[in-house]
Design a protein around this motif. Structure first.
Motif, mmCIF file in Angstrom:
data_model
loop_
_atom_site.group_PDB
_atom_site.id
_atom_site.type_symbol
_atom_site.label_atom_id
_atom_site.label_comp_id
_atom_site.label_asym_id
_atom_site.label_seq_id
_atom_site.Cartn_x
_atom_site.Cartn_y
_atom_site.Cartn_z
ATOM 1 N N GLU A 1 0.861 -1.183 0.000
ATOM 2 C CA GLU A 1 0.000 0.000 0.000
ATOM 3 C C GLU A 1 0.904 1.242 0.000
ATOM 4 O O GLU A 1 1.792 1.358 0.841
ATOM 5 C CB GLU A 1 -0.846 -0.046 1.271
ATOM 6 N N ASP A 2 0.667 2.133 -0.966
ATOM 7 C CA ASP A 2 1.539 3.317 -1.032
ATOM 8 C C ASP A 2 0.757 4.608 -0.865
ATOM 9 O O ASP A 2 -0.474 4.573 -0.778
ATOM 10 C CB ASP A 2 2.326 3.305 -2.354
ATOM 11 N N ASN A 3 1.480 5.697 -0.800
ATOM 12 C CA ASN A 3 0.828 7.013 -0.686
ATOM 13 C C ASN A 3 1.096 7.830 -1.949
ATOM 14 O O ASN A 3 1.250 9.044 -1.905
ATOM 15 C CB ASN A 3 1.332 7.757 0.555
ATOM 16 N N GLY A 4 1.162 7.067 -3.083
ATOM 17 C CA GLY A 4 1.550 7.706 -4.335
ATOM 18 C C GLY A 4 0.415 8.424 -5.026
ATOM 19 O O GLY A 4 -0.605 8.754 -4.407
ATOM 20 N N VAL A 5 0.622 8.606 -6.332
ATOM 21 C CA VAL A 5 -0.318 9.433 -7.109
ATOM 22 C C VAL A 5 -1.632 8.705 -7.355
ATOM 23 O O VAL A 5 -2.636 9.329 -7.663
ATOM 24 C CB VAL A 5 0.293 9.824 -8.473
ATOM 25 N N GLY A 6 -1.622 7.373 -7.231
ATOM 26 C CA GLY A 6 -2.846 6.613 -7.452
ATOM 27 C C GLY A 6 -3.144 6.441 -8.925
ATOM 28 O O GLY A 6 -2.422 6.945 -9.794
ATOM 29 N N ILE A 7 -4.212 5.733 -9.181
ATOM 30 C CA ILE A 7 -4.562 5.427 -10.570
ATOM 31 C C ILE A 7 -6.018 5.782 -10.769
ATOM 32 O O ILE A 7 -6.894 5.407 -9.962
ATOM 33 C CB ILE A 7 -4.364 3.928 -10.851
ATOM 34 N N ALA A 8 -6.299 6.471 -11.839
ATOM 35 C CA ALA A 8 -7.681 6.818 -12.149
ATOM 36 C C ALA A 8 -8.440 5.532 -12.472
ATOM 37 O O ALA A 8 -7.867 4.615 -13.066
ATOM 38 C CB ALA A 8 -7.722 7.753 -13.351
ATOM 39 N N PRO A 9 -9.711 5.472 -12.060
ATOM 40 C CA PRO A 9 -10.460 4.219 -12.258
ATOM 41 C C PRO A 9 -10.425 3.738 -13.708
ATOM 42 O O PRO A 9 -10.342 2.539 -13.946
ATOM 43 C CB PRO A 9 -11.872 4.588 -11.833
ATOM 44 N N GLU A 10 -10.480 4.687 -14.661
ATOM 45 C CA GLU A 10 -10.534 4.257 -16.067
ATOM 46 C C GLU A 10 -9.221 3.657 -16.529
ATOM 47 O O GLU A 10 -9.160 2.981 -17.544
ATOM 48 C CB GLU A 10 -10.928 5.428 -16.986
ATOM 49 N N ASP A 11 -8.156 3.887 -15.770
ATOM 50 C CA ASP A 11 -6.842 3.378 -16.179
ATOM 51 C C ASP A 11 -6.493 2.030 -15.546
ATOM 52 O O ASP A 11 -5.558 1.352 -15.972
ATOM 53 C CB ASP A 11 -5.755 4.377 -15.801
ATOM 54 N N ILE A 12 -7.265 1.687 -14.524
ATOM 55 C CA ILE A 12 -6.897 0.484 -13.756
ATOM 56 C C ILE A 12 -6.794 -0.737 -14.649
ATOM 57 O O ILE A 12 -5.897 -1.571 -14.501
ATOM 58 C CB ILE A 12 -7.889 0.279 -12.589
ATOM 59 N N GLY A 13 -7.706 -0.833 -15.641
ATOM 60 C CA GLY A 13 -7.712 -2.003 -16.518
ATOM 61 C C GLY A 13 -6.462 -2.105 -17.389
ATOM 62 O O GLY A 13 -6.180 -3.172 -17.923
ATOM 63 N N ARG A 14 -5.767 -1.009 -17.574
ATOM 64 C CA ARG A 14 -4.673 -1.019 -18.532
ATOM 65 C C ARG A 14 -3.322 -1.332 -17.903
ATOM 66 O O ARG A 14 -2.410 -1.789 -18.603
ATOM 67 C CB ARG A 14 -4.530 0.373 -19.190
ATOM 68 N N ILE A 15 -3.179 -1.095 -16.631
ATOM 69 C CA ILE A 15 -1.834 -1.032 -16.055
ATOM 70 C C ILE A 15 -1.055 -2.325 -16.098
ATOM 71 O O ILE A 15 0.152 -2.320 -16.055
ATOM 72 C CB ILE A 15 -1.839 -0.487 -14.608
ATOM 73 N N PHE A 16 -1.769 -3.473 -16.174
ATOM 74 C CA PHE A 16 -1.022 -4.729 -16.181
ATOM 75 C C PHE A 16 -0.651 -5.177 -17.595
ATOM 76 O O PHE A 16 -0.102 -6.245 -17.787
ATOM 77 C CB PHE A 16 -1.819 -5.831 -15.473
ATOM 78 N N ARG A 17 -1.035 -4.327 -18.611
ATOM 79 C CA ARG A 17 -0.736 -4.737 -19.980
ATOM 80 C C ARG A 17 0.700 -4.365 -20.364
ATOM 81 O O ARG A 17 1.272 -3.417 -19.833
ATOM 82 C CB ARG A 17 -1.697 -4.042 -20.961
#
Lengths: 755, 148
Positions: free
Chosen positions: A687-703
């Protein structure tokens, strides 16, 4: 004259004295019936007074009640004969009344003499004797029992009417005859005779001497004889009174009663409902079983009341059958339901036979009702199960189903068998089961072997070719089982067979298809292996050949900076720096691609991995994970997981790198590492305190190659998370992320927990 | 004064040879650096299979061996070095651009003393050279004579 007068006077006086002296009532009457003289006693009896002398007797009212007195006296005078009668006075006393003709000395009739003598006492005792005699006689006569009075020598003195009637005789044939001679000597029984002879000398008696008397008219009679001495004051030896009691009827009744009692006891002990009824139907007897069954007392069953316990549906039929039975044409034999005390109706089998007189008239019905409900139910169940069995056999069309007797001869054959083998039921019944075998198998005794196996093992399963009626063949899967009864006795065999000719063909096709498929798969696998090899060669080549020029590019740019820095302009130095940066990035990219390709391809065995150690090691991997660059909190426990340690290490490093990298400028990365248990899996959460990910981007990050940020903001190749996902998936786990944009993200990887 | 240690660099890439030599210089490591451009040259240099030795040259203290080289691959060169009794004390450090697991396994199986992936940056290269020299040429002890 004087003498004569004196004489006369004396006679007169004597007469007067005689008349007064005798205690008799004497009245002397003249021919004219006038009273001449009377004695004092006559005054009282005939109600006379002294002045009545000279008056006709007909004028006085005597105390005696005798209306014919005048004629009575006249008859005595006229007939010159003493008249005598007995009269009663008003008090009922008896007198003897005599009227005598009055004879003068010269024998002339000059009136009459009336004499009244009190005979009351005599009369009374005579009456009593007569009454006693009459009483005795009438007793003898009225006694129903035959009686005989015997003299001491056993001669019959008298017998009563009852005797005469009962034994068909009369006074003429009995009186004065010896007892043992009368009635054709039937009483001549030595023992009886002896007993009778003893009675008077020994003053004995006897009772209930049993005699079986053969009567001409009424057949055998059972008699009881009782004898007594009858005392007689005048008759010294006395007489014998012999009473004969006919107990034939009584004995019969007794026997009947006894027999009836016996039958009732018998009836009560029977498990059936026993009953008797009058010729037209009403019950007049029910045994105890009726009451037990219906719960009704006997009086609530007698007559037609019992019908209330009959099932309403059965009543009409029962009535019809009863009427038929009454006609005598059919026996009364039927079944109906009776209601038990608890309300349950049960089936009874009812039979009744009529008792008839000699002339054939029905006097009574004797019936039994037997509870056959259990039997009937069992019968119904049997019928049902038989019906079911038949239905099952009939409805099974896809299977041949038939049975054989102990000798292996077919005794049932279902439509499925008809359809399968082409034999109709009537063609195969009684035929050996081998009829469906091929000639070869018949030759080999296959049927016999099957029967033997089935008997030995209870069941015989096989697959073989069979033959239809038309000679064509079919491949069957069959099961033969033995049928044994409850006692374990062999009763026959059942065989179920299924046509698997088509299945067998399909199986062959399938095998062929499978074989060709396997061949194809082998070819494909070879191709794939080839491809993999090519790919490996490519990777190898990338790692060597591609990187060599890269290294040269980087090296010379650095050399340019180091060695020729002075000769370069500011721009020139800048360009050299850019070459270095670009080359460096390309190097990392190639490294990551190689890593990814290794992760995706290399084979590894999963084994228990100490997650705590791996994470701790990973934390030491990079300076960026150390304070003050980052604050990383490791929260135990970190349970062991199933995985490949280097891959897990790679994943943790990648996730930590992202966690420390994607933070807004000026913010110190704060990271928490902990686990959660999900069933049999361990989820490692970073768990981090970073910039986070917008919900619409969550699906893409593991590609692969996906980057959310320009390289100027956050460096990266876009391969790190892809490697994580690939590695975790290859270890049978899952990855995921949830994020709160601007505040931080929670990346997790989940692996199976190690035991 | 002791002779500088003798190092054989088996490397076909001129650029890499150039960068490595620069790194040696930059790291201040004095060594006699010979370069074999392919496998054959390397085997020749080491006089493998040639007894008695044609010249009196002692075997190198350290061989830096690239794997992908012409004629005789690096791993084959390694196998032959390890098969030669007189070269038993020669330190062979594989220096290659391949980080492939199979290469690593092979190399160690055949008796490599160390396995290094070629650094991309000069800085790292200098660090690597100085660590190598410090460890293998100074600290590490080897038998003086190997059975011939």
């Amino acid at each position: 004259m004087n003498q004569r007068n004196h004489e006369l006077h004396r006679i007169n006086s004597d007469l007067h004295n005689v008349l007064n002296g005798v205690q008799m009532c004497i009245v002397v009457l003249g021919n004219d019936l006038c009273i001449r003289r009377f004695t004092p006693l006559a005054e009282k009896v005939l109600n006379l007074v002294p002045t009545d002398a000279g008056r006709p007797i007909t004028n006085i009212k005597p105390n005696i009640d005798f209306p014919g007195l005048e004629q009575f006296i006249v008859d005595a005078i006229d007939q010159v004969r003493t008249q005598q009668t007995e009269v009663q006075d008003k008090d009922g006393r008896w007198f003897s009344l005599r009227a005598l003709p009055y004879r003068t000395m010269d024998n002339k009739i000059d009136g009459a003499v009336l004499v009244l003598v009190d005979i009351d006492a005599v009369k009374r005792s005579g009456e009593r004797i007569q009454a006693a005699l009459d009483y005795a006689q009438s007793t003898l006569e009225t006694v129903r029992e035959p009686l005989l009075v015997l003299a001491a020598d056993l001669r019959v003195e008298s017998a009563n009417r009852s005797y005469y009637t009962a034994f068909g005789t009369g006074p003429a044939e009995t009186s004065g005859r010896f007892f043992y001679e009368i009635n054709q000597g039937r009483w001549n029984i030595p023992r009886l005779r002896l007993l009778l002879q003893e009675i008077l000398p020994k003053n004995t008696s006897f009772d209930d001497f049993e005699v079986m008397y053969e009567s001409e008219h009424t057949g055998p009679r059972m008699l009881l004889l009782n004898a007594r001495r009858v005392a007689d004051a005048s008759d010294k030896p006395g007489r014998i009174l012999l009473a004969v009691e006919d107990i034939t009827e009584r004995r019969t009744v007794e026997l009947l009663r006894e027999s009836e009692q016996r039958y009732r006891t018998l009836a009560d002990s029977l498990p059936q409902l026993v009953w008797t009824c009058e010729p037209d139907g009403p019950l007049d007897y029910t045994n105890d079983r009726w009451t037990e069954f219906t719960g009704r007392p006997r009086e609530k069953l007698l007559g037609n009341q019992w019908r209330e316990t009959m099932h309403p549906v059965d009543r009409e039929e029962t009535y019809v059958r009863w009427i038929e039975a009454l006609k005598g044409t059919v026996p009364y034999d039927l079944e109906y339901r009776l209601r038990r005390h608890d309300g349950e109706y049960r089936w009874f089998k009812v039979r009744a036979v009529p008792l008839r007189t000699k002339t054939g008239e029905i006097t009574r019905w004797f019936g039994t009702s037997t509870d056959i409900d259990d039997h009937k139910q069992a019968e119904r169940l049997l019928e049902e199960s038989e019906h079911w069995l038949r239905l099952i056999m009939q409805s099974v069309k896809d299977f041949a189903l038939f049975t054989m007797d102990v000798a292996g001869l077919i005794n049932s054959w279902n439509p499925g068998a008809e359809a399968m083998f082409g034999f109709k039921t009537e063609e195969v019944l009684g035929q050996p089961g081998a009829i469906i075998f091929t000639p070869e198998d018949r030759e080999n005794g296959a049927q016999e072997k099957e029967l033997i196996t089935a008997q030995r093992e209870g069941c015989c399963v096989d697959e073989r070719w069979h033959q239809r009626k038309d000679g064509t063949r079919l491949f069957l899967s069959g099961t033969m089982r033995v049928i044994r009864d409850e006692a374990g006795e062999l009763r026959g065999f059942t065989k179920v067979a299924r046509d698997i000719t088509e299945a067998r063909r399909q199986q062959a096709d399938l095998k062929e298809a499978r074989d060709s498929l396997e061949l194809m798969v082998a070819e494909r696998t070879a191709q794939l292996q080839d491809t993999v090899q090519q790919l490996e060669a490519f990777s190898y080549s990338v790692s060597h050949d591609l990187r060599a020029p890269l290294r040269a590019m980087l090296g010379f740019a650095e050399a340019l900076q180091d060695d020729c820095g002075n000769q370069l302009s500011k721009d020139g130095k800048g360009y050299a720096s850019r070459i270095i940066a670009a080359a460096h990035r390309l190097d990392r990219l190639i490294n990551d691609i190689l890593l990814y390709s290794r992760t995706a391809r290399s084979s590894f065995h999963l084994q228990p991995v100490d997650l705590g150690k791996v994470v701790t090691d990973a934390l030491h991997e990079q300076p960026a994970f150390q304070p003050p660059k980052a604050e990383i909190e490791l929260i135990h426990p970190l349970p062991p997981v199933m995985g490949h340690e280097p891959s897990i290490m790679q994943c943790v490093v990648n996730l930590l790198s992202n966690a420390v990298k994607f933070v807004p400028k000026g913010r110190t990365p704060k990271i928490r590492i902990f686990t959660e248990l999900h069933d049999e899996a361990v989820r490692l959460i970073i768990e981090d305190n970073g910039v986070g990910i917008a919900p619409e981007d969550i699906g893409r990050i593991f590609r692969l190659f996906e980057r959310l940020h320009p390289a100027s903001t956050f460096e990266g190749t876009g391969i790190g998370l892809t490697i994580v996902r690939k590695a975790v998936e290859r270890m049978g786990g899952e990855v995921g992320v949830s994020s709160d944009p601007g505040k931080g993200s929670r990346f997790w990887m989940q692996l199976k927990r190690a035991s | 004064m002791t002779e500088p240690p003798h190092i054989l660099l088996v490397e076909d890439d001129e650029n890499d040879v150039f960068f490595l030599k620069r790194a040696f210089t930059a790291a201040g490591v004095t060594a006699q650096l010979d370069v074999a451009r392919d496998g054959r040259e390397a085997l020749d240099f080491l006089q493998i299979g040639k007894t008695p030795c044609l010249d009196e040259r002692a075997p190198p203290a350290l061989v830096l061996l690239d794997l992908k080289i012409p004629y005789v691959p690096g791993l084959e060169v390694l196998r032959q070095i390890r098969a030669e009794a007189k070269l038993c004390a020669v330190i062979v450090v594989v220096l290659t651009s391949s980080a492939a697991e199979s290469d690593l396994l092979h190399a160690y199986k055949l008796g490599a003393n160390s396995y290094l992936v070629k650094p991309s940056r000069q800085e790292e290269r200098i660090e690597m050279v100085s660590v190598l020299a410090k460890y293998w040429l100074e600290k590490n002890q080897c038998p003086k004579n190997c059975p011939g």
